[in-house]
Every structure is written in structure tokens, then in C-alpha cells.
Write an enzyme that holds these catalytic residues in place. Structure first.
Site, PDB file in Angstrom:
ATOM      1  N   ARG A   1     -33.676   9.232  10.467  1.00 33.66           N
ATOM      2  CA  ARG A   1     -33.527  10.010   9.236  1.00 33.66           C
ATOM      3  C   ARG A   1     -34.391   9.359   8.165  1.00 33.66           C
ATOM      4  NH1 ARG A   1     -29.749   9.223   4.671  1.00 33.66           N
ATOM      5  NH2 ARG A   1     -29.668  11.162   3.492  1.00 33.66           N
TER       6      ARG A   1
ATOM      7  N   GLU B   1     -27.558  13.546  -1.997  1.00 35.57           N
ATOM      8  CA  GLU B   1     -26.622  13.038  -3.005  1.00 35.57           C
ATOM      9  C   GLU B   1     -26.790  13.617  -4.412  1.00 35.57           C
ATOM     10  OE1 GLU B   1     -26.282   8.765  -2.981  1.00 35.57           O
ATOM     11  OE2 GLU B   1     -25.694   8.710  -0.880  1.00 35.57           O
TER      12      GLU B   1
ATOM     13  N   TYR C   1     -19.269   5.729   2.079  1.00 41.85           N
ATOM     14  CA  TYR C   1     -19.092   4.292   1.902  1.00 41.85           C
ATOM     15  C   TYR C   1     -17.708   3.927   1.382  1.00 41.85           C
ATOM     16  CZ  TYR C   1     -24.191   4.074   2.388  1.00 41.85           C
ATOM     17  OH  TYR C   1     -25.461   4.188   2.857  1.00 41.85           O
TER      18      TYR C   1
END
Ligand code: NAG
Ligand code: NAG
Ligand code: NAG
Ligand code: NAG
Length: 504
Positions: free
Chosen positions: A98, A188, A331
Site C-alpha cells: 500500500r 484519513e 491504532y
């Protein structure tokens, strides 16, 4: 007729989870993709070479605003080492890599001419991956907005961004779509907008008093919502273009990747449970709700009021269903508390609307936030229950080492292997429980410039000696562990038997 007792017993045994120590990649669904990732600004280097122009991140780092005052001018220098890196990926046994395309390298002025050297670089990288049997999973826009678009019309704040982004995305589909079958429009958007337009801690550092310091202008109460709105519309525009003109022939998939913090109630009080629900709606629902239901979550409308832009019927129709998969970068767990003190401020920003507390970015920078594998399971359940169980790619999950360098034996990172194994167990259980997860990418393949921490945090399966001129790579133990698993070995080695299954 009732089945005999021993058959029932056998059925029960078959339904028991397998021993964790014996879990292998064959226990994941057919076609499940295991990979690792990076992004262009973070890994490429060659910042001013071959026609690349600055992004807002070059400007920001050159002004000394990164955490350790570093820049990514050279970083891991993948631009010059991509062949070595693909060889490492091949030896590791990655199914996929990626990475992202740098908009300011492919179209240096943000719109207009394609830079032939940029085109050549990404063609070379993609071809090299494919030659080694590694799928390219490509992010089109990963925070590195061309500075020229920021200067010209304030970047994400202008609806002109949508057209320029769509033209750039089309250049990517046209140039690389014959070989790239997995596209992410935007990475994001749910942190870029609050970091860049509310707290002002990320470029373009727009914010307003009392919500940020060192602001370069801005309005924290309104701009995060406007920037996010334009990112959403740009995403939908690229998806509908891809579907109308490219998907039938190129046969790829397209999605968007969200930061996936999980907000867990801090206590058993119903107030904290409500706060956690609200925070998840602001964090995940901000993008998922429009993409599944065609509008922002009701709680955002009620708390942000007119500051949250309206969606026209046409926009709403275009957004609904505008993804083939959802990428999640997971995360942290944030402990949600209802007892905020700033909510009564006359002027509110995103943080006050969502969290009713001051900026949780301070906690991240201080490293005070929590990691917990079970949170990944809760996040996946949330997507399954609330948003119709979309196909998911875990696009980032990883372990940062921030200890002082040089360490004696830098490649010894068994805590990273332990960490990743814990998450893979939870992932396996979530899939068994019905979550439609299609892939998992470790962040990161290599040590890179970390957006929030510079070179202070090292996430790489492979290390990079950032002080050596050739940016020497070395293979960490975690890379050997991952490789063993990818090549058919058991998830847990005998030396790390793992935790009890039932606890998950
Ligand atoms: C704001 O700018 C001052 C002066 O340049 C600097 O010392 C301070 O660290 C900056 N604060 C933040 C949060 O960036
Ligand atoms: C931000 O925008 C709102 C709505 O337009 C306005 O009321 C407020 O005064 C602005 N704040 C600043 C700091 O410009
Ligand atoms: C919530 O309640 C359960 C059982 O009632 C208890 O085991 C748990 O420790 C409580 N959690 C917190 C955070 O108070
Ligand atoms: C399994 O999924 C269901 C919803 O489909 C959820 O209620 C339940 O908590 C999940 N169980 C586990 C162990 O994750």
C-alpha cells in the site's frame, strides 16, 4: 429425528475456536490480502527532484513545525531505492504494497500538465511490484496537497478543490488503472481536517483563538466541517467518475480510508456510554453516515447546527453507496467521558462539539493514549451493525518504537511481533463473527517520516538507518515473523503462545 448425541458433541467440538497457536493464514478467508504500507510524502524523499514541487507538508516541515523539527526531503529515499524495497517485500512474502501517489510529483502545480518524470516513477514502481507478484494498493491523496492549491484558493476550503482533485484522480485512473485494481481516494479525512483546520497542529495550520495557537488564519468553529465536506464531495466525485468511465474495463475497486480510533466509555455510567456513542459518530459517522445513508449523523446536525454544511439531494444521492470498500487505520482507544467543561463556550469547535473537552491531540503528542487489540474488534462490530457490514480493509495497524537511538540491537523488536499477533487474533475472531474484512496491512513496511512524530517514532517491519547516506535498510525480527506467517507458518511461535482465546 434428533441426531445422536455423539454427533451433537462432534458438532460442538467443530464449532470451538481452534487453538490460537495453530492459527495460520489459511484460517483467513480465501483471497484475504496481507500487506504492508507507506505513503509518498513519508517515504519517497527526492522532494525537489525531477519536477516535484512542494506540498503543504514540505512547507510545514521546512518552517520547523514537525515534532522533531525534521523534514522529509530525503526520508527513506524510496524514490531512489524502490527496486531494493520491492525485493525486500518479495522476500518477505507480501501479497500487496500500500503506497500513495504524490499529487505534487504527478501534477506539480495541482492542475494541468502531468510531470513525465513523475509518471515514469510510478509506472516503474507499479511494474516492479507486479513483476514480483505484489499487488499495488494505491492511495490517490494522502495529506500531501500541492502548496500551489493552498496558495491559490485555500485548498480544501474551496469547492474548486473538488474539480482539481477529480482531474488528478482521473489522471491516476488513466495512467495506472490498467494495473492498479485497488484505489483509495482519500486517506484519513477525519484527522486531516481537525488537525489542519481546528487545532492547527498540522498544515495548513488554520485555526482561531482560543482553539489553536500559531494559526495562519482560519476559523476553528466552521472550517473543519467545510474542509471535510469538500473532501467527501471530492471522494464521491472521483468514485462516480471511476464507475462511469473506468471500472467496467479496468475492473478495480475504489474506497476511502478513515482513521479508526475507537471511543470506549471510561466508566459504566450511561452518560459516558452516550458520550462514547457521540464521539464515534463524530469520528467515524462523519464520513460513514453520508456514505451509507446520504447525510451527516443527526447528533452532528444537532450539535454543530448551521456550521455543518447542507447536502443537496443530488449530493446526497451521489454519496450514498459511493464505495466498494472502507479502509480503516486503527491504532488507539480513546476513553470517553461525559464531564466536559468547555461545551458551554459561546463559540464551539469540532472538539467541543464532539468531545466536550479540549483537544485530545495533546494526549497523542504526549503519547498518553492507549492501545488495545479488543478495540479493533469493537470498531469492526460497529461498522457491521451500524453501517451494513461493508467490505473492510485494515489499511494501517502497527507498533511504534520511540526509544532513543542508537540502540544496541536495533533489529530486535519482538514487542512489535507480539503486538501484531494480538491484533491478528482479534481480526480472525471478528471475521468468524461475520465482519467482512478483506485485507490487513501493517503500518509500516519501512521506517518513514511520521506525520505526528518525525523520525522519533519507528513503525517499520524493516528499519532504515536515517543517518547513513544510502539510507541502509535492515530486516527486523518482526519482518521475519510476518514473513513466516505469510509463508504458511503458525501465527504464534512456540515461544510466544499468546493469550487465552476466550478472553477476546
Ligand atoms: C508557537 O510558536 C512559538 C514561537 O515560534 C513556538 O515556540 C511554539 O512552540 C509554537 N506552538 C505550537 C503549539 O506550535
Ligand atoms: C467563525 O465563523 C462564524 C460563523 O460564520 C462566525 O460567527 C465567527 O465569528 C467566526 N470566528 C472567527 C474567529 O472568525
Ligand atoms: C463495569 O461493570 C462491570 C460489571 O458490572 C465491571 O466488571 C467493570 O469493572 C465495570 N467497568 C468499569 C470501567 O467500571
Ligand atoms: C458478534 O457480532 C454480534 C453482532 O453481529 C455482536 O453483538 C457480538 O458482540 C459479537 N461478538 C463478539 C465476540 O465480538
Amino acid at each position: 429425528m434428533a441426531p445422536p448425541l455423539f454427533v451433537l458433541l462432534l458438532l460442538c467440538l467443530a464449532a470451538l475456536p481452534r487453538d490460537t497457536a495453530a492459527l495460520t493464514r489459511r484460517d483467513f478467508p480465501d483471497g484475504f490480502i496481507f500487506g504492508a504500507g507507506t505513503s509518498a510524502f513519508q517515504v519517497e524523499g527526492a522532494a525537489a527532484e525531477d519536477g516535484r514541487k512542494p506540498s503543504i507538508w514540505d512547507t510545514f516541515t521546512h518552517q520547523g513545525y514537525s515534532y522533531d523539527k525534521s523534514t522529509a526531503d530525503i526520508s527513506a529515499n524510496q524514490y531512489h531505492h524502490y527496486k531494493d524495497d520491492v525485493k525486500l517485500m518479495y522476500e518477505m512474502g507480501l501479497d500487496a504494497y500500500r503506497f500513495s501517489i504524490a499529487w505534487p510529483r504527478l501534477i506539480p502545480d495541482g492542475r494541468g500538465e502531468i510531470n513525465p518524470k513523475g509518471l515514469e516513477y510510478y509506472n516503474n514502481l507499479i511494474d516492479e511490484l507486479i513483476r514480483h507478484g505484489i499487488q499495488p494498493h494505491v492511495t490517490i491523496y494522502h495529506l500531501d496537497l500541492p502548496q500551489s492549491l493552498q496558495d491559490e484558493y485555500n485548498g480544501l476550503l474551496s469547492p474548486r478543490f473538488i474539480d482539481d482533485y477529480t482531474a488528478y484522480a482521473e489522471a491516476c485512473f488513466k495512467s495506472f488503472g490498467d494495473r492498479v485494481k485497488h484505489w483509495v481516494t482519500v486517506n484519513e479525512p477525519n484527522i486531516e481536517t481537525i488537525g489542519g483546520f481546528d487545532g492547527g497542529v498540522l498544515p495548513p495550520q488554520r485555526c482561531s483563538h482560543p482553539f489553536g495557537v500559531n494559526c495562519t488564519g482560519g476559523n476553528s468553529t466552521t472550517e473543519p466541517y467545510i474542509a471535510a465536506h469538500h473532501l467527501l464531495l471530492a471522494h464521491a466525485s472521483a468514485v462516480s467518475l471511476y464507475r462511469a468511465k473506468y471500472q467496467a474495463t479496468q475492473r478495480g475497486q475504489i474506497g476511502i480510508t478513515l482513521l479508526g480510533w475507537w471511543h470506549e466509555p471510561a466508566t459504566n455510567s450511561s452518560q459516558d456510554a452516550a458520550a462514547a456513542t457521540r464521539m464515534n459518530d463524530f469520528h467515524i459517522g462523519w464520513f460513514m453516515h453520508p456514505l451509507v445513508y446520504g447525510d451527516y449523523p443527526a447528533v452532528m446536525r444537532s450539535r454543530a447546527g448551521a456550521r455543518l454544511p447542507d447536502l443537496t439531494v443530488e449530493q446526497s444521492n451521489k454519496l450514498r453507496g459511493a464505495f466498494d470498500f472502507i479502509g480503516l487505520n486503527h491504532y488507539l482507544v480513546v476513553r470517553a467521558r461525559a464531564d466536559g467543561s468547555t461545551f458551554n463556550l459561546e463559540q464551539r469547535d469540532y472538539y467541543a462539539d464532539a468531545y466536550a473537552i479540549a483537544n485530545p491531540f495533546d494526549d497523542i503528542q504526549e503519547g498518553r493514549l492507549e492501545y488495545a487489540p479488543w478495540a479493533l474488534g469493537k470498531l469492526l462490530d460497529h461498522l457491521k451493525i451500524k453501517y451494513g457490514n461493508p467490505p473492510v480493509m485494515i489499511h494501517e495497524n502497527g507498533y511504534a518504537d520511540a526509544s532513543e537511538l542508537p540502540r544496541k540491537v536495533e533489529y530486535e523488536d519482538d514487542s512489535r511481533s507480539e503486538f501484531l499477533q494480538d491484533y491478528l487474533e482479534v481480526l480472525y475472531l471478528s471475521i468468524r463473527n461475520g465482519s467482512d474484512v478483506r485485507g490487513y496491512f501493517v503500518w509500516s513496511f519501512l521506517d518513514v517520516f511520521e506525520f505526528l512524530f518525525g523520525y522519533r517514532s519507528r513503525y517499520g517491519l524493516c528499519g532504515v538507518d536515517m543517518n547513513s547516506e544510502g539510507r541502509t535498510r535492515y530486516v527486523r525480527n518482526s519482518a521475519h515473523w510476518y514473513s513466516g506467517f505469510l509463508k504458511g507458518g503458525e501465527l504464534r511461535s512456540a515461544s510466544s503462545p499468546g493469550k487465552a482465546y476466550a478472553a477476546a
